[in-house]
Design an enzyme around this catalytic site. Sequence first.
Site, PDB file in Angstrom:
ATOM      1  N   GLU A 157     -57.647 -10.288  14.762  1.00  0.00           N
ATOM      2  CA  GLU A 157     -57.498  -8.914  14.258  1.00  0.00           C
ATOM      3  C   GLU A 157     -58.878  -8.367  13.891  1.00  0.00           C
ATOM      4  OE1 GLU A 157     -54.861  -7.093  15.091  1.00  0.00           O
ATOM      5  OE2 GLU A 157     -53.510  -8.345  13.916  1.00  0.00           O
ATOM      6  N   HIS A 158     -59.109  -7.122  14.220  1.00  0.00           N
ATOM      7  CA  HIS A 158     -60.392  -6.458  13.948  1.00  0.00           C
ATOM      8  C   HIS A 158     -61.569  -7.201  14.589  1.00  0.00           C
ATOM      9  CE1 HIS A 158     -58.958  -3.239  11.333  1.00  0.00           C
ATOM     10  NE2 HIS A 158     -58.056  -4.110  10.915  1.00  0.00           N
ATOM     11  N   ASP A 216     -61.830  -6.965  18.124  1.00  0.00           N
ATOM     12  CA  ASP A 216     -62.114  -6.347  19.439  1.00  0.00           C
ATOM     13  C   ASP A 216     -63.381  -5.500  19.425  1.00  0.00           C
ATOM     14  OD1 ASP A 216     -60.788  -4.345  17.961  1.00  0.00           O
ATOM     15  OD2 ASP A 216     -59.346  -3.846  19.545  1.00  0.00           O
ATOM     16  N   GLY A 227     -45.986   3.893  13.082  1.00  0.00           N
ATOM     17  CA  GLY A 227     -46.628   3.394  11.859  1.00  0.00           C
ATOM     18  C   GLY A 227     -46.408   1.919  11.613  1.00  0.00           C
ATOM     19  N   ALA A 228     -45.851   1.207  12.590  1.00  0.00           N
ATOM     20  CA  ALA A 228     -45.561  -0.216  12.392  1.00  0.00           C
ATOM     21  C   ALA A 228     -46.738  -1.102  12.797  1.00  0.00           C
ATOM     22  CB  ALA A 228     -44.318  -0.610  13.178  1.00  0.00           C
ATOM     23  N   SER A 247     -47.988   2.519  19.105  1.00  0.00           N
ATOM     24  CA  SER A 247     -47.240   3.549  19.823  1.00  0.00           C
ATOM     25  C   SER A 247     -48.197   4.500  20.533  1.00  0.00           C
ATOM     26  CB  SER A 247     -46.346   4.318  18.857  1.00  0.00           C
ATOM     27  OG  SER A 247     -47.095   4.762  17.754  1.00  0.00           O
ATOM     28  N   SER A 248     -49.355   4.763  19.944  1.00  0.00           N
ATOM     29  CA  SER A 248     -50.262   5.721  20.595  1.00  0.00           C
ATOM     30  C   SER A 248     -50.871   5.131  21.864  1.00  0.00           C
ATOM     31  CB  SER A 248     -51.333   6.230  19.628  1.00  0.00           C
ATOM     32  OG  SER A 248     -52.119   5.182  19.152  1.00  0.00           O
ATOM     33  N   GLU A 306     -58.605   7.991  22.007  1.00  0.00           N
ATOM     34  CA  GLU A 306     -58.577   7.778  20.545  1.00  0.00           C
ATOM     35  C   GLU A 306     -59.917   8.183  19.933  1.00  0.00           C
ATOM     36  OE1 GLU A 306     -56.078   6.592  18.656  1.00  0.00           O
ATOM     37  OE2 GLU A 306     -54.692   5.806  20.152  1.00  0.00           O
ATOM     38  N   ASP A 315     -55.397  -2.644  22.067  1.00  0.00           N
ATOM     39  CA  ASP A 315     -54.059  -2.054  22.210  1.00  0.00           C
ATOM     40  C   ASP A 315     -53.832  -1.521  23.619  1.00  0.00           C
ATOM     41  OD1 ASP A 315     -54.229  -2.579  19.553  1.00  0.00           O
ATOM     42  OD2 ASP A 315     -54.175  -0.497  18.898  1.00  0.00           O
TER      43      ASP A 315
HETATM   44  C1  GLA Z   1     -55.885  -1.166  15.776  1.00  0.00           C
HETATM   45  C2  GLA Z   1     -56.927  -0.819  16.839  1.00  0.00           C
HETATM   46  C3  GLA Z   1     -57.314  -2.045  17.654  1.00  0.00           C
HETATM   47  C4  GLA Z   1     -57.686  -3.213  16.764  1.00  0.00           C
HETATM   48  C5  GLA Z   1     -56.639  -3.429  15.670  1.00  0.00           C
HETATM   49  C6  GLA Z   1     -57.051  -4.476  14.670  1.00  0.00           C
HETATM   50  O1  GLA Z   1     -54.680  -1.531  16.364  1.00  0.00           O
HETATM   51  O2  GLA Z   1     -56.438   0.170  17.697  1.00  0.00           O
HETATM   52  O3  GLA Z   1     -58.370  -1.721  18.533  1.00  0.00           O
HETATM   53  O4  GLA Z   1     -58.972  -3.054  16.225  1.00  0.00           O
HETATM   54  O5  GLA Z   1     -56.361  -2.221  14.955  1.00  0.00           O
HETATM   55  O6  GLA Z   1     -57.153  -5.714  15.267  1.00  0.00           O
END
Ligand code: GLA
Length: 377
Positions: free
Chosen positions: A32-33, A35, A119-120, A124-125, A157, A169
């Site tokens: 997570e975080h 990328d 928001g989950a 979705s975007s 985005e 994503d």
């Molecule tokens: C969001 C961002 C992703 C990623 C995650 C955290 O989903 O769109 O690029 O950074 O947060 O891992």
Amino acid sequence: MTQSNVRAAFERHFHGSGALYASAGRINLIGEHTDYNGGFVFPGAVDCGITAMIRLNGTDRVRAYAVDLDAYAEFGLREEDKPAESWARYIFGVCREIQKRGGGIGGFDAAFSGDVPLGAGMSSSAALESAFAFALDDLFGLGLDKFELARIGQSTEHNYCGVKCGIMDQFASVFGRKGCLMRLDCRSMEFEYFPFAPESHKLVLLDTVVKHELVGSPYNRRRESCERAAEALGQEFLRGATMERLDAVRNKLSDEDYRRARFVIGEERRVLDVCDALQRGDYATVGERMYATHEGLSKDYEVSCEELDFLVGVARECGVAGARMMGGGFGGCTINLVANDRYDDFIAAARKRFGERFGHEPKVYPVVISDGAHKIG
Ligand code: GLA
């Protein structure tokens, strides 16, 4: 259901029919975080997403109907035509980003509907962006490669929605494959499919149904912290940094930036550990790393919240193998790796205890790893 709704809505608004496309939301097992730090992620596409019917209309205008919102938007394909509706900006952004890459597109009519919970933290975007990027590439015969389709969503985005997100994503939404997680190296963009169908465990998401709207843009601020830490290390990204080297430049960093970087460095290792453990069928290690990720996201990265921490606590007490918050943070879901024989008790306990504490039950989404963007017909 979604398909027939979209078909009927298209018929009502635009008469006739068009080609149908689908794309997916995503989960992320771990990573997570990482990328936007050039690190590793380990996502998969899921069985909810966006379904869109699209037909070229021979003009230079786009007419779009959002079935779920019962909302209509119309815009041209030049920069100054940016629509006021926030949902329509995703479609506009995708069109503009394709044009910036030299893709010749014209007007079209579209109706779409989605079932990714909003928001989950299930993207979705990205599902919306990749559905349109995939469809427009196909309908206009642009011949863009799949990475480019993902980058078109990501740039949308950045340039039209104000989120400086990484590539995870959109990558997952475009490249997802049924039954497989994907380990992506966000620096080299090399990736590998990992079949994921444990007999002994299930993956389930628990949605807190809260989305904390924080002042400013906390996501972008996390990214800026990481950029400052990378700069102090003399690197382009945090990828490849070690704790020893980070400690050596600690005096150049604020405590906050230091802790953000500490999380990212640990997370890079955890993704690789989880991939190795999965090859051995070692779910205890997979789960332990998930808890460690949550701890880091909560304490060092500070993107969790009370509701998410509470659900991870319940998971631990119920003997769930691994649990953590998933996605960007500040609300949304936990992802849980649960042994089959503990599943029912865990879900019941989570519903009851969360309900007592917060006044509503979490939503429960069993994970079904599915295909990413594709044409239905
Ligand atoms: C969001 C961002 C992703 C990623 C995650 C955290 O989903 O769109 O690029 O950074 O947060 O891992």
